[in-house]
Design a protein around this motif. Structure first.
Motif, mmCIF file in Angstrom:
data_model
loop_
_atom_site.group_PDB
_atom_site.id
_atom_site.type_symbol
_atom_site.label_atom_id
_atom_site.label_comp_id
_atom_site.label_asym_id
_atom_site.label_seq_id
_atom_site.Cartn_x
_atom_site.Cartn_y
_atom_site.Cartn_z
ATOM 1 N N GLY A 11 87.722 35.657 -73.830
ATOM 2 C CA GLY A 11 88.508 36.557 -73.014
ATOM 3 C C GLY A 11 88.232 38.016 -73.287
ATOM 4 O O GLY A 11 89.074 38.852 -73.044
ATOM 5 N N ARG A 12 87.050 38.391 -73.825
ATOM 6 C CA ARG A 12 86.776 39.785 -74.120
ATOM 7 C C ARG A 12 86.626 40.566 -72.818
ATOM 8 O O ARG A 12 86.512 39.986 -71.751
ATOM 9 N N ASP A 13 86.639 41.884 -72.907
ATOM 10 C CA ASP A 13 86.693 42.752 -71.736
ATOM 11 C C ASP A 13 85.295 42.994 -71.177
ATOM 12 O O ASP A 13 84.713 44.053 -71.351
ATOM 13 N N LEU A 14 84.761 41.992 -70.479
ATOM 14 C CA LEU A 14 83.459 42.137 -69.827
ATOM 15 C C LEU A 14 83.661 42.840 -68.497
ATOM 16 O O LEU A 14 84.337 42.333 -67.607
ATOM 17 N N LYS A 15 83.092 44.046 -68.371
ATOM 18 C CA LYS A 15 83.233 44.859 -67.159
ATOM 19 C C LYS A 15 82.056 45.822 -67.111
ATOM 20 O O LYS A 15 81.321 45.983 -68.095
ATOM 21 N N PRO A 16 81.826 46.497 -65.959
ATOM 22 C CA PRO A 16 80.668 47.393 -65.858
ATOM 23 C C PRO A 16 80.631 48.480 -66.925
ATOM 24 O O PRO A 16 79.560 48.841 -67.409
ATOM 25 N N PHE A 69 88.211 42.546 -63.343
ATOM 26 C CA PHE A 69 87.153 41.738 -63.947
ATOM 27 C C PHE A 69 87.711 40.666 -64.893
ATOM 28 O O PHE A 69 86.986 40.080 -65.679
ATOM 29 N N MET A 70 89.016 40.422 -64.789
ATOM 30 C CA MET A 70 89.639 39.360 -65.565
ATOM 31 C C MET A 70 89.645 38.058 -64.774
ATOM 32 O O MET A 70 89.511 38.056 -63.557
ATOM 33 N N ALA A 85 86.464 31.913 -69.010
ATOM 34 C CA ALA A 85 86.929 33.224 -68.548
ATOM 35 C C ALA A 85 85.784 34.224 -68.539
ATOM 36 O O ALA A 85 85.714 35.093 -67.662
ATOM 37 N N ASP A 86 84.890 34.127 -69.528
ATOM 38 C CA ASP A 86 83.732 35.017 -69.559
ATOM 39 C C ASP A 86 82.797 34.753 -68.383
ATOM 40 O O ASP A 86 82.162 35.676 -67.853
ATOM 41 N N ILE A 87 82.700 33.487 -67.958
ATOM 42 C CA ILE A 87 81.866 33.147 -66.804
ATOM 43 C C ILE A 87 82.426 33.811 -65.548
ATOM 44 O O ILE A 87 81.687 34.361 -64.727
ATOM 45 N N PHE A 88 83.756 33.764 -65.390
ATOM 46 C CA PHE A 88 84.392 34.400 -64.237
ATOM 47 C C PHE A 88 84.146 35.907 -64.262
ATOM 48 O O PHE A 88 83.781 36.513 -63.240
ATOM 49 N N SER A 89 84.330 36.530 -65.416
ATOM 50 C CA SER A 89 84.104 37.971 -65.530
ATOM 51 C C SER A 89 82.659 38.334 -65.228
ATOM 52 O O SER A 89 82.382 39.366 -64.604
ATOM 53 N N LEU A 90 81.726 37.481 -65.655
ATOM 54 C CA LEU A 90 80.316 37.712 -65.353
ATOM 55 C C LEU A 90 80.087 37.730 -63.843
ATOM 56 O O LEU A 90 79.378 38.595 -63.322
ATOM 57 N N GLY A 91 80.708 36.790 -63.135
ATOM 58 C CA GLY A 91 80.572 36.775 -61.676
ATOM 59 C C GLY A 91 81.093 38.037 -61.037
ATOM 60 O O GLY A 91 80.499 38.570 -60.091
ATOM 61 N N ALA A 92 82.226 38.562 -61.541
ATOM 62 C CA ALA A 92 82.789 39.796 -61.000
ATOM 63 C C ALA A 92 81.880 40.987 -61.276
ATOM 64 O O ALA A 92 81.698 41.869 -60.424
ATOM 65 N N VAL A 93 81.278 41.030 -62.464
ATOM 66 C CA VAL A 93 80.365 42.125 -62.800
ATOM 67 C C VAL A 93 79.103 42.060 -61.943
ATOM 68 O O VAL A 93 78.588 43.083 -61.484
ATOM 69 N N VAL A 94 78.612 40.851 -61.702
ATOM 70 C CA VAL A 94 77.432 40.692 -60.849
ATOM 71 C C VAL A 94 77.722 41.194 -59.436
ATOM 72 O O VAL A 94 76.914 41.905 -58.823
ATOM 73 N N ALA A 95 78.893 40.836 -58.900
ATOM 74 C CA ALA A 95 79.274 41.309 -57.563
ATOM 75 C C ALA A 95 79.349 42.827 -57.535
ATOM 76 O O ALA A 95 78.902 43.471 -56.582
ATOM 77 N N ALA A 191 75.114 32.284 -72.299
ATOM 78 C CA ALA A 191 75.777 32.919 -71.166
ATOM 79 C C ALA A 191 75.624 34.421 -71.229
ATOM 80 O O ALA A 191 75.383 35.080 -70.221
ATOM 81 N N SER A 192 75.755 34.997 -72.429
ATOM 82 C CA SER A 192 75.596 36.437 -72.559
ATOM 83 C C SER A 192 74.183 36.862 -72.212
ATOM 84 O O SER A 192 73.964 37.853 -71.509
ATOM 85 N N SER A 193 73.187 36.078 -72.676
ATOM 86 C CA SER A 193 71.796 36.394 -72.345
ATOM 87 C C SER A 193 71.536 36.240 -70.862
ATOM 88 O O SER A 193 70.833 37.038 -70.251
ATOM 89 N N ALA A 194 72.111 35.193 -70.258
ATOM 90 C CA ALA A 194 71.940 34.993 -68.826
ATOM 91 C C ALA A 194 72.526 36.145 -68.048
ATOM 92 O O ALA A 194 71.959 36.600 -67.058
ATOM 93 N N GLY A 195 73.685 36.644 -68.508
ATOM 94 C CA GLY A 195 74.289 37.784 -67.834
ATOM 95 C C GLY A 195 73.408 39.006 -67.905
ATOM 96 O O GLY A 195 73.233 39.722 -66.917
ATOM 97 N N ALA A 196 72.832 39.265 -69.088
ATOM 98 C CA ALA A 196 71.940 40.413 -69.210
ATOM 99 C C ALA A 196 70.714 40.250 -68.321
ATOM 100 O O ALA A 196 70.257 41.204 -67.683
#
Length: 598
Positions: A11-16, A69-70, A85-95, A191-196
């Motif tokens: 649940g960390r704060d993944l955002k732009p 982004f939560m 939850a991190d997967i969901f935040s990743l999708g929001a950041v990608v959008a 997941a973190s690497s995939a996001g990057a």
């Protein structure tokens, strides 16, 4: 945020703002600490606030974060927040990275939170190759989201994971899988690497520039300038485009016997046009319709009519096909015949003949439209075909990227709405409501339906909860005129009148928040962004209304080159791509403006 070996926090704060750019490319604040140092990097460690440095903030606790982004569970059940939850935040950041806006943006933090929990994400403008990734990540239920391994497969092979049953369709409570801790840590790192990696792909496409502070540049197509252009018209041309769609560098429009016509998003250059009927001596009058646009393609329909003679009587026989067309070249990628015969119906948008969903095109098929089928998005093959309910008149509808069958039994004033399983076409569930209703769309997890009749004023709308399937009649605080057109845009119902009046109504409460004289006569369907509502007339007159108050903030006059438009018709739907607004008007014409400088 800790040593490199520490497991990423749930649940960390993944955002732009927490995605940084350094010599190694984009990275999250956690993955950046694991990245190898660049040979060109200075020897000292970067200070907080510098590019490449972790933000100077405490590690977020479970349930904390930035609302846009939560994940839904961070609002509704923070004690159950997990890696999904991190997967969901990743999708929001990608959008956000692809469009410059979050998928649940709203001026109000409370409204944003509500949209995250209940609303469908706004994903228009995301490149076709990234959209499936974002859609999968933004599933509401944690168990419906892909695992890090599945995301990695999607990034590597382009293979979409198979559909999972929705939580409300499961035969019992979901089964919890307790994986060993070491595997969970490995998958979170993946997941973190995939996001990057995904952010790097998006950044290299120059869709938007991310910085340590999350700022973005002006969102206009490269080389954009204001333009107006018209498609090539035949001698008997006299109508307007009825629909348009944007994908890649192309704006493709249809209408007035035009199957599709292409304009450059940046310059308006008109490069090709195709008729609905390619046979000589066309006597048909099909308008044409852009069913959808994505990944450099547009879905349209054609009708190669023929005539047959019987007892000295000539009869027109329709031969309808749905086609996937390369938006840049106009080349037909695939076409699938969907209707042959005197009673065949056009697979268009206006009459509920077809709808585009992520899996392909759902369309009515057969001489009398007695069946419906799914045409595969990639090659047009029929993935499934099912009969229409007997004794009912049915249309294909869609909401939040899902297909529905909307049927009205003969001689009965009721409407049934069935949610279609994209894998089989079978109804997952069906509800029946009173009245002859149209499906307008979805808002906050509820289907919105209304009964448009030329004689009866609007006094209420009907909603259907897509999870509980509960029907609810929502009375309107103010009765709306019978001759008003009703549209659902960006979570608000808009009632528009030929004299330019626009009324904004909440589909959740029925309360009318404002009424405005837009100065636009015979307005077409409103297009809403987070800040403004845009409407236009058949002659191209344009108005931008404040989405909160209805105040007219800007107008553009109608164009002198519109031609003899039929003012009894309303304007065509607008298209907004970033900051560029495209306005169909007149006879097969379009113009564009930068909405920041109206």
């Amino acid at each position: 945020m800790g040593s490199p070996s520490r497991e990423p926090t749930r649940g960390r704060d993944l955002k732009p703002a927490n995605v940084m750019l350094d010599d190694n490319g984009p990275a999250s604040s956690t993955s950046a600490s694991r990245a190898p140092p660049s040979s060109a990097s200075p020897t000292r460690s970067p200070r907080p606030g510098e590019m490449g440095a972790p933000p100077a903030r405490a590690k977020p606790r479970v349930g904390e974060g930035t609302p846009p982004f939560m994940s839904p569970e961070q609002f509704s059940s923070p004690h159950e927040v997990g890696p999904a939850a991190d997967i969901f935040s990743l999708g929001a950041v990608v959008a956000y990275a692809a469009t410059g806006r979050g998928p649940f943006d709203s001026p109000s933090p409370w409204e944003t939170a509500t949209r995250v929990v209940e609303g469908a994400p706004e994903l228009d403008g995301i490149p076709g190759e990234l959209r499936p990734f974002a859609e999968l990540c933004l599933e509401k239920h944690p168990k419906s989201r892909p695992t890090p391994d599945e995301l990695l497969t999607l990034l590597r092979d382009g293979t979409r994971p198979g559909p999972r049953p929705a939580p409300d369709e499961a035969p019992g409570p979901p089964t919890r899988l307790d994986r060993p801790r070491s595997k969970r840590r490995r998958r979170l790192v993946i997941a973190s690497s995939a996001g990057a990696l995904l952010l790097a792909v998006t950044a290299s496409a120059a869709v938007v520039r991310l910085t340590g502070g999350g700022s973005v540049r002006s969102d206009l197509p490269p080389g954009w300038r204001e333009w107006h252009a018209a498609a090539k018209a035949s001698d008997d041309a006299g109508g307007a485009f009825t629909s348009c769609g944007a994908t890649g560098t192309s704006l493709v429009c249809a209408g007035d016997d035009v199957k599709a016509a292409r304009f450059s998003l940046a310059t308006g250059k008109h490069t090709w046009s195709r008729p609905v009927d390619s046979t000589p001596d066309d006597s048909g009058s099909d308008e044409g319709s852009v069913l959808g646009a994505r990944a450099g393609r547009v879905f349209v329909y054609a009708n190669d009519e023929t005539e047959k003679t019987s007892d000295n009587t000539f009869t027109t026989v329709a031969h309808y096909s749905v086609q996937s067309v390369n938006a840049t070249t106009g080349q037909v990628i695939w076409k699938t015949r969907v209707g042959d015969g005197e009673n065949a119906l056009a697979p268009d948008l206006e009459d509920g003949g077809a709808r585009v969903i992520p899996e392909g095109v759902v369309a009515r098929v057969g001489d009398n439209a007695l069946s419906y089928a799914l045409l595969d998005a990639d090659d047009g093959t029929v993935r499934w075909k099912r009969p229409m309910p007997k004794g009912q008149t049915c249309a294909v509808g869609s909401a939040a990227h899902r297909a529905y069958l909307v049927c009205q039994p003969d001689e009965m004033n009721t409407t049934s709405v069935s949610a279609l399983d994209p894998a089989t076409g079978k109804p997952r569930w069906t509800v029946t409501a009173q009245g002859a209703l149209d499906l307008l769309g979805q808002d906050h997890g509820r289907l919105i339906l209304a009964e448009p009749t030329p004689e009866t004023p609007y006094r209420a709308i009907t909603t259907v909860d897509t999870t509980t399937h509960r029907l609810l009649r929502v009375p309107l605080s103010r009765t709306q005129p019978a001759d008003a057109n009703i549209h659902l845009a960006h979570g608000t119902l808009y009632f528009t009148l030929g004299n330019g009046s626009v009324r904004a109504v909440s589909p959740r409460t029925g309360h009318q928040s404002w009424e405005s004289n837009s100065t636009v006569e015979f307005p077409g369907p409103p297009l809403a962004s987070a800040t403004h509502v845009y409407i236009a007339s058949p002659s191209g007159r344009l108005a931008a209304l404040d989405v909160r108050t209805g105040r007219v903030d800007a107008t553009r006059p109608g164009r002198n080159d519109a031609g003899p438009t039929n003012m009894a018709d309303s304007g065509a739907p607008l298209v907004l791509t970033g900051d560029a607004l495209y306005v169909p008007y007149g006879i097969r014409s379009v113009y564009t403006v930068d909405v920041r400088h109206l």
